[in-house]
Each structure stands twice: as structure tokens, then as C-alpha cells.
Design an enzyme around this catalytic site. Structure first.
Site, PDB file in Angstrom:
ATOM      1  N   TYR A 143      55.547  31.727  35.662  1.00 59.16           N
ATOM      2  CA  TYR A 143      56.073  32.142  36.963  1.00 59.16           C
ATOM      3  C   TYR A 143      57.482  31.586  37.206  1.00 59.16           C
ATOM      4  O   TYR A 143      58.273  32.186  37.922  1.00 59.16           O
ATOM      5  CB  TYR A 143      55.157  31.659  38.088  1.00 59.16           C
ATOM      6  CG  TYR A 143      54.084  32.647  38.457  1.00 59.16           C
ATOM      7  CD1 TYR A 143      53.131  33.038  37.525  1.00 59.16           C
ATOM      8  CD2 TYR A 143      54.009  33.173  39.739  1.00 59.16           C
ATOM      9  CE1 TYR A 143      52.141  33.939  37.863  1.00 59.16           C
ATOM     10  CE2 TYR A 143      53.018  34.077  40.084  1.00 59.16           C
ATOM     11  CZ  TYR A 143      52.085  34.457  39.148  1.00 59.16           C
ATOM     12  OH  TYR A 143      51.102  35.352  39.490  1.00 59.16           O
ATOM     13  N   LYS A 194      44.869  29.747  26.275  1.00 55.77           N
ATOM     14  CA  LYS A 194      44.857  30.530  25.026  1.00 55.77           C
ATOM     15  C   LYS A 194      45.363  29.629  23.910  1.00 55.77           C
ATOM     16  O   LYS A 194      46.437  29.848  23.343  1.00 55.77           O
ATOM     17  CB  LYS A 194      45.720  31.787  25.192  1.00 55.77           C
ATOM     18  CG  LYS A 194      45.046  32.907  25.946  1.00 55.77           C
ATOM     19  CD  LYS A 194      43.884  33.552  25.170  1.00 55.77           C
ATOM     20  CE  LYS A 194      44.399  34.457  24.054  1.00 55.77           C
ATOM     21  NZ  LYS A 194      43.247  35.038  23.286  1.00 55.77           N
ATOM     22  N   ASP A 227      40.505  34.539  27.773  1.00 55.28           N
ATOM     23  CA  ASP A 227      39.917  35.891  27.695  1.00 55.28           C
ATOM     24  C   ASP A 227      38.393  35.809  27.720  1.00 55.28           C
ATOM     25  O   ASP A 227      37.722  36.599  28.395  1.00 55.28           O
ATOM     26  CB  ASP A 227      40.435  36.657  26.470  1.00 55.28           C
ATOM     27  CG  ASP A 227      40.248  35.906  25.153  1.00 55.28           C
ATOM     28  OD1 ASP A 227      40.039  34.674  25.178  1.00 55.28           O
ATOM     29  OD2 ASP A 227      40.317  36.558  24.089  1.00 55.28           O
ATOM     30  N   ASP A 251      46.023  33.318  38.300  1.00 49.11           N
ATOM     31  CA  ASP A 251      46.251  34.512  39.112  1.00 49.11           C
ATOM     32  C   ASP A 251      45.222  35.584  38.741  1.00 49.11           C
ATOM     33  O   ASP A 251      44.579  36.175  39.612  1.00 49.11           O
ATOM     34  CB  ASP A 251      47.685  35.013  38.869  1.00 49.11           C
ATOM     35  CG  ASP A 251      48.037  36.192  39.752  1.00 49.11           C
ATOM     36  OD1 ASP A 251      47.676  36.158  40.949  1.00 49.11           O
ATOM     37  OD2 ASP A 251      48.660  37.149  39.249  1.00 49.11           O
ATOM     38  N   ASP A 255      41.533  36.682  40.933  1.00 50.08           N
ATOM     39  CA  ASP A 255      41.244  38.047  41.423  1.00 50.08           C
ATOM     40  C   ASP A 255      39.879  38.502  40.912  1.00 50.08           C
ATOM     41  O   ASP A 255      39.102  39.128  41.635  1.00 50.08           O
ATOM     42  CB  ASP A 255      42.307  39.045  40.938  1.00 50.08           C
ATOM     43  CG  ASP A 255      43.424  39.264  41.959  1.00 50.08           C
ATOM     44  OD1 ASP A 255      43.679  38.346  42.760  1.00 50.08           O
ATOM     45  OD2 ASP A 255      44.037  40.355  41.958  1.00 50.08           O
TER      46      ASP A 255
HETATM   47  C1  IPM Z   1      48.543  35.395  44.459  1.00 47.48           C
HETATM   48  C2  IPM Z   1      49.471  36.565  44.479  1.00 47.48           C
HETATM   49  C3  IPM Z   1      50.890  36.067  44.226  1.00 47.48           C
HETATM   50  C4  IPM Z   1      50.905  35.499  42.825  1.00 47.48           C
HETATM   51  C5  IPM Z   1      51.994  37.104  44.419  1.00 47.48           C
HETATM   52  C6  IPM Z   1      51.963  37.713  45.793  1.00 47.48           C
HETATM   53  C7  IPM Z   1      53.352  36.514  44.126  1.00 47.48           C
HETATM   54  O1  IPM Z   1      49.056  37.534  43.576  1.00 47.48           O
HETATM   55  O2  IPM Z   1      48.744  34.464  45.266  1.00 47.48           O
HETATM   56  O3  IPM Z   1      47.605  35.403  43.663  1.00 47.48           O
HETATM   57  O4  IPM Z   1      51.095  36.232  41.832  1.00 47.48           O
HETATM   58  O5  IPM Z   1      50.732  34.282  42.709  1.00 47.48           O
HETATM   59 MG    MG Z   2      47.201  37.090  42.656  1.00 43.94          MG
END
Ligand code: IPM
Ligand code: MG
Length: 371
Positions: A143, A194, A227, A251, A255
């Protein structure tokens, strides 16, 4: 009467303002009912800030962010700003907050509420009772790694590149946060990387394994390839308790973990800095894991529960108010038990509710529980 607690609220874009207005109602409720006073300041971040000031977050807002006890953020981004240069994109505001305040430890709990078992796309027996915590490194890795950019090779070929980079202290400090949290939960930690492909992955594994052996011999520690971790999260998520991982994998995995719970609209997060040894304070930002959901923004349809649960995390981690946090979490469960659902967690036999109706129900539940 405890000292006033200072907050900066940054609602951001899309559904951010709607969900944050429900949080404000809870803040007002607490001001009246719980012997605690919050001094709230407001600010802009993301696309709305770019539209107003030409940057995703202003220096003035950053200065306030440095002084407050905690920051509450809604969400940033949206298609409206897709052509804005990268350094001014809505996301750049959030990334600056994370980086400049050194909020390196991102805690993303994924808890499956019994009432929402049907909202998950996974079989009930796979997710029932799930309670896991992803600890994501938030201020380094790909990042922020340099160099990054687009250039042209001598033969005219254009290319783009980013840098995945971690220093030893960066890995050590996030690992220690994760081990400490594991020690307060079920003494179990998995570290995902990884190491089979990436230098930085092999290094990450080596450093975290050394801390495990030297400092936390009583914690059941495993390394897992990222993975495989993604696969195991949908195959048998309850094998995990705390997972520590880097910025990018965190990240993705968070999700994925969010969807185990039925909706990304349910997941809170805390982003914490190091504790200052002299003041005992730490910078902290709390935000729902969900994005700005531009398709439903401004329609009173968004799920405010992730924001409300983020507020509860703030009470726990910034203010040591575990009892009040519990009150909010239990009230969220009451709302779900009453059958009200926003669209993202709707399933047959339940009642579709708006953002503000969920807020109404939450306040009523708080009143009942605090009576
Ligand atoms: C998160 C989001 C952020 C990230 C974006 C909005 C920059 O997806 O907080 O998970 O990638 O960290
Ligand atoms: Mg995210």
C-alpha cells in the site's frame, strides 16, 4: 463524571453520512444516559473533501485528528471520483489518516450473530458461532512501498510497479499486537503470508515464528499460506481464532471473512497506533469495513450496524468502557432478534427496514436495556 472524550467524526462519501448519523444518535443517547460526555468535531474526508477543498483530507483536519481521543469514519470513494489523480482520490484521505497517525494495527472481528445465520451464503453449521479476528498490518506493505509508478523501458515497453516491503520492526509490532490479542482470547494465532513465493513473505514467516517461539510459547501458533487461508476461511472458518497478516492480504481476507457473517454491512474495525509511553494514549480510528455503496447512497437503505459496532469497539479500545460497548452489542442483537433487516441481510420471514428504522430500534433497545 468522567472527563469529556474528544471525537472527530468524518462521515465521508456515499452511505457514510447516513450510517454515521445513526452513530450520532447513540452518542447523544450516551451523553444523556451514561454519565459520559463526548466533544464531537466534524470534518470532511474523501471525495466530498476533494470537491470542497481539492484534496482528500486537509492539513487542518489532520491537525485535529492528531489531538482527538478517537476518530470515527464512515466510508470514502465512489465512481464520481474515478478520474481524479491518485494522490487526490478519496482513498488517499483515508490512507493519509492511517499513515500519518501510524495506525498500524487494524482489528477486524468477524462475528456471526445467531439471528443472521440465514443471511450467510454458507451452510449454517459452517458459520454458526463463528467469532474470529483478523489483525491486518495497515501502514506498510504494498500500500505504501516505494518505488511505485509507471515508466517506460529502453525498448519502449511501458510498465507499472509497486513495492511490497516490510521492515523487521513493522512485522514485530503487528505480530505482538496479534499475540497479545490471542492471549486474551483463545491462545490461538495463525499468520498468513506467501512465504513460498515472496521474499517478504518468507521474511514475515521467519520473524513472526521467532516471536512465537521466544515470547509466546503458550500460544498455539501456525503459519499458513495466504491462498490456503482464503480457502480454509470458506471451508472451515471455525478452525481460526486470530489471524495476523499483511496489509494487502488483510484487505482481501477481511472482505472474505465479512461475507461469512452474512454481509459486509455487519463488520466493524479498529485501527490503532502504538501506546505513547508517557501519556498512555494512542491514536485510534474506527470505521465499518464496508465501502460507500454508491448504488444505495442517500436512500436510507444502508445497514448502520457495522458503524454502530465500530463505535462499540471505540468504547472498548479507546475508552476502556467495555460495559457500555457490551450494551450496544447486545442492543444490536436485540434489533436483529426483532426481525428487522436492511436489504443486505434481508431473508424470508423478516421485516425490511430503513437505516433510520434500525437506528430507532437500536435506541429503543438501549432504553430497555439501560432502564
Ligand atoms: C479497506 C478498504 C480500503 C483499503 C480502501 C478504501 C482504501 O478497502 O479498508 O479495507 O484498501 O484498505
Ligand atoms: Mg478493503
Amino acid at each position: 463524571m468522567a472527563a469529556n472524550k474528544s471525537l472527530l467524526i468524518l462521515p465521508g462519501d456515499g452511505i457514510g453520512p447516513e450510517v454515521m448519523s445513526q452513530v450520532r444518535r447513540v452518542i447523544d443517547w450516551m451523553d444523556k444516559r451514561r454519565c459520559v460526555t463526548f466533544d464531537v468535531q466534524d470534518g470532511l474526508v474523501g471525495g466530498i473533501c476533494y470537491d470542497t477543498h481539492g484534496v482528500a483530507v486537509t492539513d487542518e483536519t489532520m491537525a485535529i485528528a492528531r489531538t482527538v481521543d478517537a476518530i470515527l469514519l464512515g466510508a470514502v470513494g465512489g465512481p464520481k471520483w474515478s478520474d481524479v489523480p491518485r494522490q487526490h482520490r478519496p482513498e488517499a484521505g483515508l490512507l493519509r489518516l492511517r499513515k500519518d497517525l501510524d495506525l498500524f494495527a487494524n482489528l477486524r472481528p468477524a462475528v456471526v450473530f445467531d439471528a443472521l445465520i440465514d443471511a450467510s451464503t454458507l451452510k449454517p453449521e459452517i458459520v454458526r458461532g463463528l467469532d474470529l479476528l483478523i489483525v491486518r498490518e495497515l501502514t506498510s506493505g504494498v500500500y505504501f512501498g516505494e518505488p511505485r509508478g509507471i515508466d517506460t523501458l529502453p525498448d519502449g515497453t511501458e510498465r507499472a510497479f509497486d513495492t511490497q516491503i516490510y521492515t523487521k520492526p513493522e512485522i514485530e509490532r503487528i505480530a505482538r499486537v496479534a499475540f497479545e490479542l490471542a492471549a486474551k482470547r483463545n491462545n490461538k494465532l495463525a499468520s498468513a503470508e506467501k512465504s513460498n513465493v515472496m521474499e517478504s513473505g518468507a521474511y514475515w514467516r521467519r520473524i513472526v515464528s521467532a516471536i512465537a517461539a521466544q515470547e509466546y510459547p503458550d500460544i498455539e501458533y501456525t503459519n499458513i499460506l495466504a491462498d490456503n487461508c482464503a480457502m480454509q476461511l470458506v471451508r472451515d472458518p471455525k478452525q481460526f481464532d486470530v489471524i495476523v497478516t499483511d496489509n494487502l492480504f488483510g484487505d482481501l481476507l477481511s472482505d472474505e471473512a465479512a461475507m461469512l457473517t452474512g454481509s459486509i454491512g455487519m463488520l466493524p474495525s479498529a485501527s490503532l497506533g502504538a501506546v505513547d509511553p508517557t501519556s498512555g494514549r494512542r491514536h485510534a480510528l474506527y470505521e465499518p469495513v464496508h465501502g460507500t455503496a454508491p448504488d444505495i447512497a442517500g436512500q436510507d437503505k444502508a445497514n448502520p450496524l457495522a458503524s454502530l459496532l465500530s463505535f462499540a469497539m471505540m468504547l472498548t479500545y479507546s475508552f476502556d468502557m467495555a460495559e457500555d460497548a457490551r450494551l450496544i452489542e447486545q442492543s444490536v442483537q436485540d434489533v436483529l432478534a426483532s426481525g428487522l433487516r436492511t436489504g443486505d441481510i434481508m431473508s424470508p420471514g423478516h421485516t425490511l427496514a430503513s437505516t433510520s428504522q434500525i437506528g430507532d430500534a437500536l435506541l429503543a433497545a438501549l432504553d430497555r436495556r439501560a432502564a
